[in-house]
Design an enzyme around this catalytic site. Structure first.
Site, PDB file in Angstrom:
ATOM      1  CD  GLU A   1       1.852  -0.821  10.672  1.00  0.00           C
ATOM      2  OE1 GLU A   1       0.877  -1.597  10.852  1.00  0.00           O
ATOM      3  OE2 GLU A   1       1.973  -0.096   9.686  1.00  0.00           O
TER       4      GLU A   1
ATOM      5  CG  ASN B   1      -0.415  -0.039   2.500  1.00  0.00           C
ATOM      6  OD1 ASN B   1       0.779  -0.327   2.656  1.00  0.00           O
ATOM      7  ND2 ASN B   1      -1.208   0.226   3.520  1.00  0.00           N
TER       8      ASN B   1
ATOM      9  CB  CYS C   1      -1.871  -0.503   8.679  1.00  0.00           C
ATOM     10  SG  CYS C   1      -0.673   0.795   8.623  1.00  0.00           S
TER      11      CYS C   1
END
Ligand code: G3H
Length: 478
Positions: free
Chosen positions: A253, A158, A287
């Site tokens: 992450e 992304n 996210c």
């Protein structure tokens, strides 16, 4: 049938000896757009060797020179914003404007990292021994920060450029070398970005980019004895990596289920605007996207109306036209999202819009009256589908937020700052935003997830520190 790109090793662009390539399918056309090399384990070994030897010389390169090269790379990257943005559009269907923003933000991130690096790494500590019981002042201790060695960077689809440079910049300024394994969707954007570092004149082998199949080189890279640190952003794979990796620092992450808690006194226009930005930008494939709205029942109807009005204005279509909602990254991702929608339908959620899908393109959808037995209440869709749960107390909202396996960010909307701070303290997430949607940036802010959302803290300063070790020299006086 798609342009074929080489991988980057030892300062050169190379074809893999495998003779194989990996296809990158354009999410909009669903046709092969590009092909990248399917590198072999042998090629990974070579990259690791040159990364190791390049690092030794780089660590001795003056800090100001490392910073100078990073500033140069940042400027070149910004000059190349148009072609790189074009790749982002074709590989990950990011809207045109956002694609340019990603590249510009990345250039700024590199420059800031260079500046921050010279400050952080330009300072050490001096300690004396007589503060600890039983000691005279006979020992002087000097501390400095030294590099870890070879850093392996694995960014997600992304933000293939931005989340790559957020690892590359800190690693390089701190004197490490860097091996980049780009995501399949976004690999060509990464290669273009690496080309900018190449043009800036970094030494051979200091930065390399290996492309290929996860099944062939994924574990091989993450378990490679030559790797001294892994910085990963992505999904569940991170959990598997953390179990297999050796005794090396990990920065991870791994996504979130960011809650948006809306109190009765909230400015509902502000909330609605932030739900649109937070829930639907890049079609929810962030996210830090708002992934569940927890709104007090007494204001829920009014909020739903305001969000509906704004959803109706979202432009749905191809990224080239700079539409707000664009096709999600892969067909399997679209199928997964559809599964969550069908489950919610079966269990009685209220559809605020009609569910509509064409290929990978899914129209934005707000689901009202979601209940905890629905998958969408807990799972991360990574798509333009937003569940809304009506709550009768703030405690209920906090309970739902904390019952999640994730703990990345969250947000709370209220005019009562005291309440907001108490709610922030009660939310088990790495960050809580008061009166705004969750977001990682500005990029020097600390960024971290609790629970399954990750390990360690990112943000420019924390990443530089994380990619170093403390070294001490003790002078013993007679
Ligand atoms: O997808 C994960 C990113 O770290 C989110 O970054 O908040 O700037 O969109 P963002």
């Amino acid at each position: 049938d798609g342009d074929v790109y080489k991988y980057y090793s030892d300062g050169d662009w190379k074809k893999s000896s495998s003779g194989k390539t990996v296809a990158i399918v354009n999410p909009t056309t669903r046709k092969t757009q590009y092909k990248v090399q399917a590198c072999t384990q042998e090629e990974v070994n070579k990259v690791m060797e040159s990364a190791k030897s390049a690092q030794k010389a780089w660590a001795k390169t003056p800090l100001w020179k490392r910073a100078e090269l990073l500033h140069k790379a940042a400027a070149i990257l910004k000059e190349h914003k148009a072609p790189i943005a074009q790749c982002l559009i074709k590989e990950i269907a990011k809207p045109a404007k956002d694609s340019v923003t990603e590249v510009v933000r990345s250039g700024d991130l590199i420059s800031y990292t260079a500046e921050e690096g010279v400050r952080i790494l330009g300072e050490g500590k001096f300690l004396v021994s007589d503060s600890f019981p039983g000691n005279d002042r006979t020992k002087y201790c000097l501390t400095s920060k030294i590099p870890l060695g070879v850093v392996l960077a694995i960014p997600p689809f992304n933000y293939p450029v931005n989340l790559a440079v957020s690892k590359i910049g800190p690693a390089l300024i701190a004197g490490n070398s860097l091996v980049l394994k780009p995501p399949t969707q976004g690999a060509v954007s990464c290669l273009h970005m690496v080309h900018c570092f190449h043009l800036a004149g970094f030494p051979k082998g200091l930065i390399s980019c290996v492309t290929g199949k996860g099944s062939e080189i994924g574990d091989f890279l993450t378990m490679h004895p030559g790797v001294n640190c892994i910085s990963f952003t992505g999904g569940d794979t991170g959990i598997a990596i953390s179990k297999k990796a050796g005794m090396i620092p990990l920065q991870m992450e791994l996504g979130g289920k960011d809650a948006c808690i809306v109190l009765e006194d909230a400015d509902l226009d502000l909330v609605a605007a932030n739900i649109i930005k937070g829930g639907f930008s890049y079609s929810g494939q962030r996210c830090t996207a708002i992934k569940v709205v927890l709104v007090m029942e007494s204001v829920a109807d009014a909020l739903v109306e305001k969000v509906k009005a704004r959803v109706a204005k979202l432009r749905v279509g191809p990224p080239e036209n700079d539409c707000d909602i664009t096709p999600v990254v892969t067909e399997s991702s679209a199928n997964f999202i559809e599964g969550l929608v069908l489950d919610a339908k079966e269990k009685g959620a209220t559809f605020c819009q009609q569910y509509k899908r064409e290929g990978n393109l899914i129209w934005p959808l707000l689901l009202d009256n979601v209940r905890p037995d629905m998958r969408i209440a807990w799972e991360e869709p990574f798509g333009p589908i937003l569940p809304l749960i009506r709550i009768n107390s703030v405690e209920e909202g906090i309970y739902h937020c904390n019952a999640s396996n994730f703990g990345l960010q969250g947000c709370v909307f209220t005019k009562d700052i005291n309440k907001a701070v108490l709610i922030s303290d009660a939310m088990e997430t790495g960050t809580v935003q008061i009166n705004s949607a969750p977001a990682r940036g500005p990029d020097h802010f600390p960024f971290q997830g609790l629970k399954e959302s990750g390990i360690g803290s990112q943000g420019i300063t924390n990443s530089i520190n994380m990619m170093t070790k403390v070294k001490t020299t003790v002078i013993n006086l007679p």
